[in-house]
Motif scaffolding. Sequence first.
Motif, PDB file in Angstrom:
ATOM      1  N   LEU A 144      51.423  60.305  33.308  1.00 46.75           N
ATOM      2  CA  LEU A 144      50.500  59.206  33.012  1.00 46.75           C
ATOM      3  C   LEU A 144      51.152  57.904  33.448  1.00 46.75           C
ATOM      4  O   LEU A 144      52.254  57.584  33.018  1.00 46.75           O
ATOM      5  CB  LEU A 144      50.165  59.156  31.525  1.00 46.75           C
ATOM      6  N   ASN A 145      50.457  57.157  34.300  1.00 44.88           N
ATOM      7  CA  ASN A 145      50.940  55.871  34.794  1.00 44.88           C
ATOM      8  C   ASN A 145      49.932  54.790  34.427  1.00 44.88           C
ATOM      9  O   ASN A 145      48.762  54.859  34.808  1.00 44.88           O
ATOM     10  CB  ASN A 145      51.142  55.916  36.309  1.00 44.88           C
ATOM     11  N   VAL A 146      50.374  53.796  33.658  1.00 43.54           N
ATOM     12  CA  VAL A 146      49.544  52.661  33.265  1.00 43.54           C
ATOM     13  C   VAL A 146      50.081  51.425  33.979  1.00 43.54           C
ATOM     14  O   VAL A 146      51.298  51.190  33.987  1.00 43.54           O
ATOM     15  CB  VAL A 146      49.567  52.463  31.736  1.00 43.54           C
ATOM     16  N   PHE A 147      49.202  50.620  34.566  1.00 47.79           N
ATOM     17  CA  PHE A 147      49.671  49.493  35.364  1.00 47.79           C
ATOM     18  C   PHE A 147      48.802  48.260  35.161  1.00 47.79           C
ATOM     19  O   PHE A 147      47.628  48.340  34.783  1.00 47.79           O
ATOM     20  CB  PHE A 147      49.702  49.858  36.855  1.00 47.79           C
ATOM     21  N   TYR A 148      49.429  47.108  35.409  1.00 49.46           N
ATOM     22  CA  TYR A 148      48.734  45.823  35.452  1.00 49.46           C
ATOM     23  C   TYR A 148      49.344  45.014  36.583  1.00 49.46           C
ATOM     24  O   TYR A 148      50.558  44.747  36.579  1.00 49.46           O
ATOM     25  CB  TYR A 148      48.860  45.064  34.131  1.00 49.46           C
ATOM     26  N   ASN A 149      48.517  44.643  37.559  1.00 49.20           N
ATOM     27  CA  ASN A 149      48.980  43.888  38.711  1.00 49.20           C
ATOM     28  C   ASN A 149      48.153  42.613  38.841  1.00 49.20           C
ATOM     29  O   ASN A 149      46.913  42.670  38.888  1.00 49.20           O
ATOM     30  CB  ASN A 149      48.842  44.708  40.002  1.00 49.20           C
ATOM     31  N   TYR A 150      48.831  41.486  38.899  1.00 46.49           N
ATOM     32  CA  TYR A 150      48.168  40.200  39.115  1.00 46.49           C
ATOM     33  C   TYR A 150      48.531  39.722  40.508  1.00 46.49           C
ATOM     34  O   TYR A 150      49.723  39.561  40.828  1.00 46.49           O
ATOM     35  CB  TYR A 150      48.608  39.177  38.070  1.00 46.49           C
ATOM     36  N   ILE A 151      47.524  39.513  41.365  1.00 48.04           N
ATOM     37  CA  ILE A 151      47.763  39.126  42.752  1.00 48.04           C
ATOM     38  C   ILE A 151      47.191  37.736  42.974  1.00 48.04           C
ATOM     39  O   ILE A 151      45.973  37.529  42.898  1.00 48.04           O
ATOM     40  CB  ILE A 151      47.136  40.129  43.738  1.00 48.04           C
ATOM     41  N   GLN A 152      48.084  36.800  43.207  1.00 49.21           N
ATOM     42  CA  GLN A 152      47.687  35.430  43.496  1.00 49.21           C
ATOM     43  C   GLN A 152      47.352  35.305  44.979  1.00 49.21           C
ATOM     44  O   GLN A 152      48.072  35.801  45.835  1.00 49.21           O
ATOM     45  CB  GLN A 152      48.831  34.482  43.124  1.00 49.21           C
TER      46      GLN A 152
END
Length: 325
Positions: A144-152
């Motif tokens: 299980l892989n949980v991710f959060y990516n913020y791309i400016q």
Amino acid sequence: IAQPLNRTVLIPNFRHWTGGVFLIERLVTPRWEWELGLRLDGRHLQSFRKRFAAASNDEVAEENRFNHNLSGTLGAIFTVREGFTLRFNTGTAWRPPNVSELYSDGVHHGAAAFEEGDPTLQPETAYNTSLTGNFASKRLALELNVFYNYIQNFIYLNPQDSVRLTVRGAFPYFKYTQVDAAFRGFDASGTVRLTDRLTLTSKYAFLRVRDVRNDRFLVNIPSNRWENSLRYDFGKRGAYLLLGSLHVTRQMRVEPASDFAPPPPAYWLYNAEAGLTLRTAHRPLNLSLSVTNLLNASYREYLNRFRYFADDLGRNVALRAKWAF
């Protein structure tokens, strides 16, 4: 290369130089593994375009763009017990706009669309965080892989509210655009050995993306999908039989009237594959026969821009032979 082609090309002539240096340090203990990385990248893009204004006399416009950035990553692996690990990673990434995103101006015949770049685009900067759990035993494997990516300054092709008329006809009109985007979701997979010869595998991908600069959903974001396969190994000559399915949901998180056509309906695809290994005098010969879209379903993939015009590929049969030498 400094002499541009005529104005009917999609992108101008260009030269592209990239370089980078990086440093990685790792610390390993009986239950922990730490890794720290730093990277310095640089890019020089030199383009040659013609100015077609009446007063310019088709003069060559040479443009030089220099970009550089320092990025880093920090990761850790913790062994809870044998067969069970947790992985954490956080870091930054960087990508300058490419020549297509900057200078496209014409019909992209491979996508049947009119695309327009934006020379004012700035490099993307991403801030990524993920947590992954892995469990493995004799008959069961889970991840299980949980991710959060913020791309400016996230760059994407934005459908415009009109079509472009050319001598070749009318084409959907797209323009490269920048926003600040937040990506969050998870990927889950599991493999179960039901018997010594029968194995079941299941994967699920969940994704949510939002334009935080304008507080709205983005177009052209992958739909959630669920993939399954059941494989039987006969044991002799490496022979096997595999049956699979793929379910793709409809992309519901799209702003009204933000695209030329609404997202297509959800669909199921079924696949089958069989293979074996023949022992030759020198090297093994691997043979396989696969059938995708076994039931010849009519469907349209949301990310395929040909969906504006036609269905996706129907039943496809492939015979493969692999011989290593």
